[in-house]
Structures are given as structure tokens and as C-alpha cells.
Scaffold this motif. Structure first.
Motif, PDB file in Angstrom:
ATOM      1  N   UNK A 204       0.826  -1.057   0.049  1.00  0.00           N
ATOM      2  CA  UNK A 204      -0.001  -0.118   0.034  1.00  0.00           C
ATOM      3  C   UNK A 204       0.943   1.143  -0.045  1.00  0.00           C
ATOM      4  N   UNK A 205       0.482   2.140  -0.954  1.00  0.00           N
ATOM      5  CA  UNK A 205       1.403   3.453  -1.117  1.00  0.00           C
ATOM      6  C   UNK A 205       0.345   4.479  -1.331  1.00  0.00           C
ATOM      7  N   UNK A 206       0.491   5.862  -0.670  1.00  0.00           N
ATOM      8  CA  UNK A 206      -0.151   6.814  -1.236  1.00  0.00           C
ATOM      9  C   UNK A 206       0.011   7.137  -2.468  1.00  0.00           C
ATOM     10  N   UNK A 207      -1.031   7.221  -3.200  1.00  0.00           N
ATOM     11  CA  UNK A 207      -1.030   7.482  -4.768  1.00  0.00           C
ATOM     12  C   UNK A 207      -0.265   9.008  -5.138  1.00  0.00           C
ATOM     13  N   UNK A 208      -0.194   9.875  -3.999  1.00  0.00           N
ATOM     14  CA  UNK A 208       0.457  11.412  -4.036  1.00  0.00           C
ATOM     15  C   UNK A 208       1.754  11.123  -4.077  1.00  0.00           C
ATOM     16  N   UNK A 209       2.544  10.038  -3.383  1.00  0.00           N
ATOM     17  CA  UNK A 209       3.755   9.934  -3.347  1.00  0.00           C
ATOM     18  C   UNK A 209       4.410   9.324  -4.552  1.00  0.00           C
ATOM     19  N   UNK A 210       3.739   8.810  -5.506  1.00  0.00           N
ATOM     20  CA  UNK A 210       4.044   8.539  -6.733  1.00  0.00           C
ATOM     21  C   UNK A 210       3.755   9.389  -7.751  1.00  0.00           C
ATOM     22  N   UNK A 211       3.107  10.704  -7.462  1.00  0.00           N
ATOM     23  CA  UNK A 211       2.918  11.843  -8.302  1.00  0.00           C
ATOM     24  C   UNK A 211       1.412  11.796  -9.024  1.00  0.00           C
ATOM     25  N   UNK A 212       0.538  10.937  -8.591  1.00  0.00           N
ATOM     26  CA  UNK A 212      -0.537  10.792  -9.263  1.00  0.00           C
ATOM     27  C   UNK A 212      -1.915  11.145  -8.266  1.00  0.00           C
ATOM     28  N   UNK A 214      -4.708   9.457  -7.767  1.00  0.00           N
ATOM     29  CA  UNK A 214      -5.203   8.089  -7.217  1.00  0.00           C
ATOM     30  C   UNK A 214      -6.720   7.991  -7.905  1.00  0.00           C
ATOM     31  N   UNK A 215      -7.181   8.939  -8.678  1.00  0.00           N
ATOM     32  CA  UNK A 215      -8.466   8.660  -8.967  1.00  0.00           C
ATOM     33  C   UNK A 215      -8.626   8.303 -10.546  1.00  0.00           C
ATOM     34  N   UNK A 216      -7.287   8.441 -11.169  1.00  0.00           N
ATOM     35  CA  UNK A 216      -7.289   8.341 -12.710  1.00  0.00           C
ATOM     36  C   UNK A 216      -7.913   6.825 -13.056  1.00  0.00           C
ATOM     37  N   UNK A 258      -3.299   4.278  -2.823  1.00  0.00           N
ATOM     38  CA  UNK A 258      -4.228   4.979  -1.854  1.00  0.00           C
ATOM     39  C   UNK A 258      -4.621   6.343  -2.129  1.00  0.00           C
ATOM     40  N   UNK A 259      -6.058   6.672  -1.934  1.00  0.00           N
ATOM     41  CA  UNK A 259      -6.190   8.183  -2.029  1.00  0.00           C
ATOM     42  C   UNK A 259      -7.431   8.151  -1.046  1.00  0.00           C
ATOM     43  N   UNK A 261     -11.174   8.584   0.285  1.00  0.00           N
ATOM     44  CA  UNK A 261     -12.270   8.036  -0.445  1.00  0.00           C
ATOM     45  C   UNK A 261     -13.240   9.232  -0.706  1.00  0.00           C
ATOM     46  N   UNK A 262     -13.960   8.888  -1.986  1.00  0.00           N
ATOM     47  CA  UNK A 262     -14.919  10.132  -2.555  1.00  0.00           C
ATOM     48  C   UNK A 262     -16.409   9.641  -2.322  1.00  0.00           C
ATOM     49  N   UNK A 263     -16.554   8.167  -1.833  1.00  0.00           N
ATOM     50  CA  UNK A 263     -17.971   7.926  -2.089  1.00  0.00           C
ATOM     51  C   UNK A 263     -18.367   7.268  -0.605  1.00  0.00           C
ATOM     52  N   UNK A 264     -17.840   7.750   0.238  1.00  0.00           N
ATOM     53  CA  UNK A 264     -18.414   7.411   1.800  1.00  0.00           C
ATOM     54  C   UNK A 264     -17.404   6.018   2.377  1.00  0.00           C
ATOM     55  N   UNK A 265     -16.687   5.415   1.564  1.00  0.00           N
ATOM     56  CA  UNK A 265     -15.998   4.324   1.778  1.00  0.00           C
ATOM     57  C   UNK A 265     -14.716   4.471   3.010  1.00  0.00           C
ATOM     58  N   UNK A 266     -13.886   3.437   2.906  1.00  0.00           N
ATOM     59  CA  UNK A 266     -12.621   3.360   3.889  1.00  0.00           C
ATOM     60  C   UNK A 266     -11.692   4.314   3.060  1.00  0.00           C
ATOM     61  N   UNK A 267     -11.394   4.217   1.908  1.00  0.00           N
ATOM     62  CA  UNK A 267     -10.234   4.416   1.114  1.00  0.00           C
ATOM     63  C   UNK A 267     -10.527   4.118  -0.213  1.00  0.00           C
ATOM     64  N   UNK A 268      -9.961   4.906  -1.226  1.00  0.00           N
ATOM     65  CA  UNK A 268      -9.975   4.652  -2.787  1.00  0.00           C
ATOM     66  C   UNK A 268      -8.522   4.261  -2.984  1.00  0.00           C
ATOM     67  N   UNK A 269      -8.942   3.343  -4.010  1.00  0.00           N
ATOM     68  CA  UNK A 269      -7.663   2.422  -4.446  1.00  0.00           C
ATOM     69  C   UNK A 269      -7.555   2.193  -6.117  1.00  0.00           C
ATOM     70  N   UNK A 270      -6.321   2.158  -6.549  1.00  0.00           N
ATOM     71  CA  UNK A 270      -5.992   1.652  -7.669  1.00  0.00           C
ATOM     72  C   UNK A 270      -4.943   0.729  -7.696  1.00  0.00           C
ATOM     73  N   UNK A 271      -5.200  -0.543  -7.995  1.00  0.00           N
ATOM     74  CA  UNK A 271      -4.280  -1.656  -7.956  1.00  0.00           C
ATOM     75  C   UNK A 271      -3.717  -1.992  -9.150  1.00  0.00           C
ATOM     76  N   UNK A 272      -2.252  -2.179  -9.124  1.00  0.00           N
ATOM     77  CA  UNK A 272      -1.507  -2.879 -10.066  1.00  0.00           C
ATOM     78  C   UNK A 272      -1.525  -4.296  -9.865  1.00  0.00           C
ATOM     79  N   UNK A 273      -1.888  -5.283 -11.070  1.00  0.00           N
ATOM     80  CA  UNK A 273      -2.102  -6.791 -10.726  1.00  0.00           C
ATOM     81  C   UNK A 273      -1.201  -7.658 -11.306  1.00  0.00           C
ATOM     82  N   UNK A 274       0.168  -7.384 -11.547  1.00  0.00           N
ATOM     83  CA  UNK A 274       0.934  -6.479 -11.171  1.00  0.00           C
ATOM     84  C   UNK A 274       1.162  -5.534 -12.314  1.00  0.00           C
ATOM     85  N   UNK A 275       1.013  -5.789 -13.357  1.00  0.00           N
ATOM     86  CA  UNK A 275       1.411  -4.712 -14.649  1.00  0.00           C
ATOM     87  C   UNK A 275       0.317  -4.236 -15.227  1.00  0.00           C
TER      88      UNK A 275
END
Length: 362
Positions: A204-212, A214-216, A258-259, A261-275
Motif C-alpha cells: 500500500x502506497x499513497x498515490x500522491x507519493x508516486x505523483x498521481x 489516485x482517481x485516474x 491509496x487516496x 475516499x470519495x463515495x463514503x468508503x474507507x479508502x479509494x484504490x487503484x491496484x496494479x495486478x501487477x502490470x
């Protein structure tokens, strides 16, 4: 003329994935022969999988192999195999919680478990990939699984019968510990991360730390070459730190951005699985992400919106919506997972025989 070999199989959707579900007895015992047959059945290697039943994406090129279990605590055993669309590779290095949701209904329909008198039949499933146990509560009627119902999951159109799945023994099932590095927070490849294994090894990594943000969209993230390279570099470093060794050819760990949440959840995710980037989020991946987010002192501090209390029913947001998971932790010096589970849906799409060219079938 070489005849084609007919292999009895069901095509099923489980959660937000799709693939073949087969009896183990239908496949060769030798793994090399088995994999050759499955590659041919799915149409790999070919990005379109035009000469097989695969769906030209890792999420729709999956196989669940099911057999009766000799274990006293299980009814059936489930081996998950990921068939790569674009190369000659079949991997059993991870679980798939989405296809797991289809295993219970398959076991009911194939007569592998007795159907309960009530409206739900429990199916105890041994997860062969990670030596852990799950219990699927399958809606049944008239001696068969029910697929119609009013439960909706994001990423799947329509509504279907709810299949509740409780997990046991997931923590550390791949890496040997819930927190494989022994820490809630690490710096790997110059990036702050939390590495967790609660059914799926995830970084798990903050999307902002990778320069994005997290909602793309998945396509936008996959098209960002700088990001893709950074994620893979981080994944390789995490693989070694998590005790998984050289993971260049492996499908785990996953990397989840991780970013807030925008819809009342715990967190928003974008997951590489792996590529590739998941169009939703894997079941076990969601459980692992939720676990990391519920831990104070993790990389999710300041990102996740943690609910109060120990019993945590939470929603993990993803590109197609959100998935509901249950994670209950005992937060102390040694974190203990008291409960983990999900509610999802499955559907039998087709039942019959998949035909494999005789030249590759043993």
C-alpha cells in the motif's frame, strides 16, 4: 486427422472476474501437461485469446480447479490458476477471491456437497494456493444453487444472489506474517509503504507519493510510463522485503495506490495486478488493503477514513465503484485478525465441454 479433446467445464463469473471452473479429475496430474491444456483452452498466448475461451484480460482469463477434500474441516479443495493472455504462463502463486465466490455454487451444482434443508448451504473450501480455509454460504433452492437475487456489486451489471464468504487463517498465508516486514510503515525504494498479507500480499502506497491523484482510470495509469516503471521498481523491492524473493516473473505482491475516499468508503484504490491496473479490486486484495487502512501508524494515516469500533464492515472504493468487506482486528503490539469476510455474487454462464486441439492435449 487429430481429434480435439473435450474437457467438461463450467464458465462462471465470480465477483468481478470470469473463468473456467473444472473438476480436478478432468485435468492431467502432471502440471506441465495440465498447463499446456489450459493454455490451449483459454487461447494463450495471444492478447486477444481469439482461439480459446479466455476474455483477453487477466480478470477474464482465470481457472478454478475443484476437487473433493479429504480434510475433516473442508468439503472441497480449490486451486486457483491464473492463465496469462499474452504469454505462455500459468501461475498458481496466489489466491483469487473473486473466483472463490463461484466455487461454492459450483460445488453445490456438481453434487460435491449435500444441499441443506434451509435457504442457504454452507460450503467449506480449502484454498490450496495458500493453505487456508473459507466458508461460502450459498443460496440454494430445489437442490441447486440460486443465482437470482437482489444483491448488486459494483463492476457487475444487474443483481444476483448474495454469497457470503468467511475466511479463516488468511493472515500471513503467503508471506508467513500479517505484516511481512514486521513493521506498520517502511520506506522501500525511497517511498513510504505498508506491506500486508491478509489473503493477498499487497504493498500500500499513497498515490500522491508516486505523483498521481489516485482517481485516474486504469487506462490513464497504464499509459503513464514513468508511473508504471516506478510501481514495478517498488514492487521488486517489496518482494524481497516481504520474503517473496525475486518477483520479476511473479504475480505478487500487488501494489495498491491509496487516496482519500470519495463515495463514503474507507479508502479509494487503484491496484496494479501487477502490470495491468485492476478495473475493480480483487477480493483478497481488498481485505489486505482494508487491513492496512485500519491499522494506526500505517501509510493510510491521513488518507483512510476509519470507522469507530473493532467490528469493521467497510467499503474499499475502486475504479468501478466499491466492494464491501469485513475486517476485525485486535490492535496491540502483535496485530491479530479476528475476522475477515466479504459478500459478493456469482453466476453460472455456461456448462458443457471446452474443446482443446488434440496436438496439445495429453
Amino acid at each position: 486427422m487429430t481429434r480435439q479433446r473435450a474437457v467438461r467445464a463450467s464458465l462462471m463469473r465470480g465477483g468481478t472476474s470470469k473463468g473456467l471452473v473444472l473438476h480436478a479429475a478432468e485435468l492431467p496430474d502432471d502440471p506441465t501437461e495440465r498447463d499446456a491444456l489450459l493454455l490451449a483452452a483459454m487461447g494463450s498466448p495471444d492478447p486477444r485469446q481469439i482461439d480459446g475461451v479466455g476474455g483477453a484480460h487477466p480478470l477474464t482469463s482465470k481457472v478454478a480447479v475443484v476437487r473433493p477434500s479429504d480434510r475433516p474441516d473442508a468439503d472441497v479443495e480449490y486451486l486457483f490458476l491464473q492463465v496469462r493472455p499474452d504469454r505462455r504462463e500459468v501461475s498458481g502463486s496466489q489466491n483469487c477471491g473473486n473466483m472463490l465466490v463461484a466455487v461454492g455454487p459450483f460445488a453445490v451444482d456438481e453434487g460435491l456437497v449435500p444441499v441443506a434443508a434451509g435457504a442457504t448451504t454452507p460450503v467449506r473450501i480449502w484454498l490450496a494456493n495458500t493453505a487456508s480455509l473459507a466458508v461460502a454460504h450459498v443460496p440454494t433452492e430445489g437442490g441447486a444453487a440460486r443465482y437470482d437475487g437482489d444483491t448488486r456489486i459494483d463492476g457487475v451489471p444487474g443483481t444476483h444472489a448474495a454469497v457470503a464468504v468467511d475466511f479463516a487463517g488468511l493472515a500471513g498465508s503467503s508471506c508467513g506474517a500479517l505484516l511481512p516486514t514486521g513493521n506498520r510503515l517502511d520506506v522501500l525504494d525511497g517511498v513510504r509503504v505498508t506491506c500486508v498479507d491478509n489473503g493477498m500480499p499487497v504493498v500500500c502506497v499513497a498515490a500522491a507519493e508516486l505523483g498521481v491523484g489516485g482517481y485516474e482510470s486504469p487506462a490513464e495509469l497504464e499509459g503513464d510510463r514513468r508511473l508504471v516503471d516506478a510501481v514495478e521498481s517498488l514492487r521488486l523491492a517489496a518482494g524481497a522485503a516481504m520474503g517473496l524473493g525475486d518477483v520479476r516473473a511473479g504475480s505478487v505482491p500487488k501494489v495498491s495506490l491509496l487516496a482519500p475516499p470519495r463515495a463514503g468508503g474507507l479508502v479509494s484504490t487503484r491496484t496494479f495486478i501487477p502490470h495491468r491496473v485492476h478495473d475493480a479490486v480483487g477480493v483478497f486484495g481488498a481485505v489486505s488493503v482494508a487491513t492496512a487502512c485500519l491499522l494506526p501508524g500505517s501509510v493510510a494515516d491521513g488518507i483512510a477514513r476509519r470507522p469507530d469500533g473493532d467490528h469493521q464492515g467497510v467499503a474499499v472504493e475502486h475504479p468501478s465503484g466499491r466492494v464491501e468487506v469485513v475486517v476485525e482486528l485486535a490492535d496491540s503490539a502483535d496485530v491479530e485478525v479476528r475476522r475477515a469476510g466479504i459478500v459478493s455474487t456469482a453466476r453460472l454462464l455456461m456448462r458443457g465441454e471446452v474443446l482443446v486441439p488434440g496436438a496439445v492435449a495429453p
